[in-house]
Design an enzyme around this catalytic site. Structure first.
Site, PDB file in Angstrom:
ATOM      1  N   CYS A  91       0.847  -1.204   0.000  1.00 58.77           N
ATOM      2  CA  CYS A  91       0.000   0.000   0.000  1.00 58.77           C
ATOM      3  C   CYS A  91       0.882   1.253   0.000  1.00 58.77           C
ATOM      4  O   CYS A  91       0.603   2.228  -0.707  1.00 58.77           O
ATOM      5  CB  CYS A  91      -0.906   0.025   1.229  1.00 58.77           C
ATOM      6  SG  CYS A  91      -2.071  -1.332   1.330  1.00 58.77           S
ATOM      7  N   ASP A 502      37.603  18.278  15.532  1.00 54.71           N
ATOM      8  CA  ASP A 502      38.178  19.618  15.608  1.00 54.71           C
ATOM      9  C   ASP A 502      38.548  19.849  17.069  1.00 54.71           C
ATOM     10  O   ASP A 502      38.004  19.193  17.966  1.00 54.71           O
ATOM     11  CB  ASP A 502      37.135  20.636  15.129  1.00 54.71           C
ATOM     12  CG  ASP A 502      37.550  22.059  15.431  1.00 54.71           C
ATOM     13  OD1 ASP A 502      38.673  22.442  15.054  1.00 54.71           O
ATOM     14  OD2 ASP A 502      36.753  22.779  16.065  1.00 54.71           O
TER      15      ASP A 502
END
Length: 817
Positions: A91, A502
């Protein structure tokens, strides 16, 4: 306004130099463009820009002036709409096909079967929501469209409630008629009712009881099956309708024409329909629990706010009516109704919603607060900066919905199987009928086996396996302060082998502070006063840290005269009639103002990862200042967890090698790549990928955006720059590094659950469909109820299969990470 990103094709590039020209024109000559990255092979450019300063049209004009052409995207809108009436994965595929293939102007349609929603991207000039709803309605489903003046969530909940109430009514009608039918059947089987049970009247009574179940309780299966066939794709409703109809209509024929046989199967057809309805109700309830996390987030937003007027008068108003700039009053125990800045009062605020951490955070004037977080102690006055759809909570909900609505790559296998599943089962059922009719020469036993094959097959389990786990996993992530941009990111995270960080603002706090003051000679505290006065006139972050640190030590710096900033070296000023220099040790030493003993102390501090400056007064070294950006308190613990998970950790930073190595040693990072510019960070990611490794990059700044975009999994600190979050796949809402191992652990748990679900769905169908077809008949050591599987038992097994998959996904929400 937050920055946006866009990818556009580029026409006219002939070499790598052309690509560089396009990047230069966009990034260097257009204000508002913070990143332009050309993929020469794909002939596309990725641009991050501020829409208040520049737009795609200006970019196209600038690129055209340079001799190339940008192909602008068609104006599209994205909307997520609830869908009612889907019963299986097929469906969902039908809804996608109707929207994406048969509705002009729709560029993308993705259905989340578990959440019963569809995400649509469309061109409003070519189509409308009403037209899409009409196309979906013709296919047998219903789109819930937003209504002006109404809350879309309320409209969706109302529609879902009506649908659930109808399904409950169908089910209980089925129970009311199936139960006496079952009793009548058992009485006949065990000769409880005597001769009456075998009289024609018993058969006609069975027909009367079975008919309401067949066409009222089971009517939806006929309607849904017919509409799916008309749309060109058979769904689960077709299987149920065929299986129940075979038993029912054969029994009708046998009742009218006794020569066909005396065995009636009315109770079989009724039990098939009623048991499958029961399974669907349990499945709906379980799926509702799978979406509980996002509803919980939505419920956290306070409905009312106490508005504070200019005259100090208090007024209770709907939170949605508060406008940016207005001040709201938040009493202890109340949820903050808006995003804003504290302009009065002090308190502790529980921000677990944003960060996943239960410890309250102290708030004072000037601090940021977020809507739906809870004020625990004092009274706060908050000036609104974001309300309604602009709050952090609303953005979190949008991200979670976006992640839940997207399709994970692992779903592709289930989608491919679902596309051919129903036709394949129908073929197997017909083959079963023909084979057993031929083997035994008896139609009725062959028909019973065919019916069992039709109703035991479960495409629903395949359709639910991935999206239910994604819903629970992404929802759980949101409650822990981890937001996945899409389900692909949630899947990718579990395969990461190396995590790159970082340094500044990610591993460290991003706020330099004065950690050490060492007086030289007989200057003592006077030298700190003089240094603070000189640095107080500078705007440099290190200078601000020195001035702030001096004040914390009780120093009130006087005014400096004849201040001069010497770029790259330090500062010079006259303080209270004396010349003061504060600068880099190498600069001071080059002027012969620092001896070997002073430089030895400098090296000692530098080895600890600190930035050192020498203070010189009237030509003599008077003291040493050490400034450091301290690591976040949770950094070492988070990195230790990553190591325990078998992941390598690497730091990428523009800082010097000595400072970077010191921070890395403190937090336990294994390898450092220092003194690298943004393009070199991206190159480090690319190099690791070339070695066959899957890379996660964690960053917070604009300079991290290229590496975040290049990484297989970009993870942005939520307290960082918007461009970093735009380029990332995962946002860590509170800036807490504990979110990195959490997100990877959550991905691993989610993928484990998906694999379990898919295994169960495939195993169930592969094992039980052949058993229903009679493959176990020769195995005489097996119980008879398995060798000759009754269709009612097959229907119960089918209902159990879907519910099992959903409840297995719900276990993920209770897992401790």
């Amino acid at each position: 306004m937050a920055e946006k990103s866009i990818d556009m094709p580029v026409v006219g590039m002939t070499c790598a130099r052309c690509a560089a020209n396009v990047e230069r024109v966009l990034a260097k000559k257009l204000p508002g463009v913070s990143l332009a990255e050309v993929n020469f092979a794909a002939e596309t450019v990725h641009v991050v820009y501020d829409p208040e300063q520049v737009g795609p049209e200006q970019m196209a004009k600038a690129v055209e002036d340079a001799g190339y052409k940008l192909i602008l995207p068609a104006p599209t809108r994205r909307v997520e709409l609830p869908v009612v009436g889907m019963s299986c994965a097929r469906c969902a595929a039908n809804v996608e096909r109707v929207l994406a293939k048969k509705t002009p102007g729709v560029s993308l349609a993705q259905v989340n079967f578990a959440a019963e929603t569809v995400a649509v991207e469309y061109d409003p000039a070519q189509t409308s929501l009403e037209r899409m709803a009409g196309a979906v309605r013709e296919a047998g489903f219903e789109l819930i469209l937003p209504v002006d003046g109404e809350d879309q969530t309320d409209a969706e909940q109302q529609a879902r409630a009506q649908e659930l109430a109808a399904q409950k009514r169908f089910f209980w009608v089925g129970v009311a008629f199936t139960l006496p039918l079952f009793i009548l059947h058992m009485g006949h089987a065990f000769h409880v009712f005597g001769a009456w049970a075998v009289s024609p009247w018993a058969g006609w009574l069975s027909l009367a009881l079975a008919t309401p179940v067949q066409f009222y309780t089971g009517g939806g299966f006929y309607v849904g099956g017919w509409k799916s066939l008309r749309a060109g794709a058979a769904n689960m409703d077709v299987l149920v309708a065929l299986g129940a109809s075979a038993a029912y209509f054969y029994s009708v024929a046998a009742l009218i024409f006794p020569g066909l046989g005396h065995q009636l199967y009315f109770e079989t057809s009724a039990m098939i329909i009623t048991l499958i309805k029961l399974g669907k109700l349990l499945e709906a309830k379980a799926k509702g629990q799978a979406g509980a996390a996002i509803r919980k987030l939505m419920d956290l937003a306070p409905k009312m706010a106490t508005l504070l007027g200019d005259d100090g008068a208090e007024k209770t108003v709907p939170a949605q009516s508060v406008r940016p700039g207005q001040v709201v009053l938040v009493r202890p125990g109340e949820a903050i109704p808006v995003d804003g800045v504290v302009v009065g009062g002090e308190s502790a605020v529980n921000e677990a919603l944003m960060t996943g951490e239960s410890m309250p955070v102290d708030k004072k004037q000037g601090d940021q607060v977020y809507g739906a977080t809870v004020n625990q102690q004092g009274m706060l006055k908050v000036r609104a900066t974001g309300v309604g759809a602009d709050t952090a909570l609303a953005q979190i909900i949008r991200l979670v919905r976006q992640a839940q609505g997207s399709k994970a790559p692992i779903q592709r296998l289930a989608d491919k199987v679902a596309a051919v599943f129903v036709p394949a089962i129908i073929c197997i059922a017909l083959a079963t009928l023909a084979a057993w009719w031929l083997i035994d020469g008896l139609f009725v036993p062959a028909m019973v086996r065919m019916t069992a094959v039709l109703v035991i097959a479960c495409p629903c389990a395949l359709g639910l396996a991935t999206p239910t786990a994604i819903m629970v996993g992404s929802g759980k992530g949101a409650t822990m302060g981890v937001l996945f941009k899409n389900s692909e990111a949630l899947e990718t995270a579990h395969r990461v082998s190396v995590v790159m960080f970082d340094k500044t603002g990610t591993i460290t706090k991003g706020q330099p502070r004065l950690t050490d003051w060492i007086a030289l000679g007989d200057h003592g505290g006077e030298a700190l006063t003089m240094a603070a006065a000189a640095e107080n006139a500078s705007e440099h972050p290190v200078a601000k840290a020195v001035a702030s640190g001096a004040r914390e030590r009780g120093v009130a710096p006087p005014e400096a005269e004849r201040f001069e900033a010497l770029a790259g070296f330090g500062v010079r000023a006259v303080v209270q009639g004396r010349e003061v220099l504060v600068g880099k040790p190498s600069w001071i030493a080059s002027q012969g103002l620092a001896d070997a003993a002073v430089m030895a102390k400098v090296d000692e501090l530098a080895d600890q990862g600190k930035t050192v400056m020498i203070v010189v007064i009237e030509g003599k070294a008077a003291g040493l200042l050490a400034v450091a950006d301290e690591e976040k308190p949770d950094a070492a613990k988070a990195i230790a967890k990553l190591k325990n998970m078998g992941l390598e950790t690497i730091m990428l930073t523009g800082d010097n090698q000595r400072a970077a190595a010191a921070i890395a040693a403190k937090v336990g990072i294994q390898r450092v790549v220092a003194e690298v510019l943004p393009d070199k960070k991206e190159e480090a990611v690319r190099k690791a990928q070339a070695d066959g490794r899957l890379v996660a990059m964690v960053g917070d700044g604009v300079n991290d955006a290229p590496a975040l975009a290049r990484a297989d999994l970009g993870m942005a600190i939520g307290t960082g720059a918007d461009v970093a979050m735009e380029a990332s796949d995962v946002t860590l809402v509170g800036g807490d590094l504990a979110g990195v191992p959490r997100s990877i652990a959550l991905s691993r748990a989610t993928m484990r659950t998906i694999r379990q679900n898919l295994f169960w769905a495939f195993f169930y169908n592969v094992l039980l469909v052949p058993i229903a077809a009679g493959a176990a008949q020769p195995l005489t050591w097996l119980p008879d109820f398995i060798r000759n599987l009754h269709p009612a038992m097959a229907a119960g097994a089918m209902a159990f299969s879907s519910v099992t998959v959903v409840f297995n996904s719900l276990r993920l929400g209770r897992r401790r990470l």
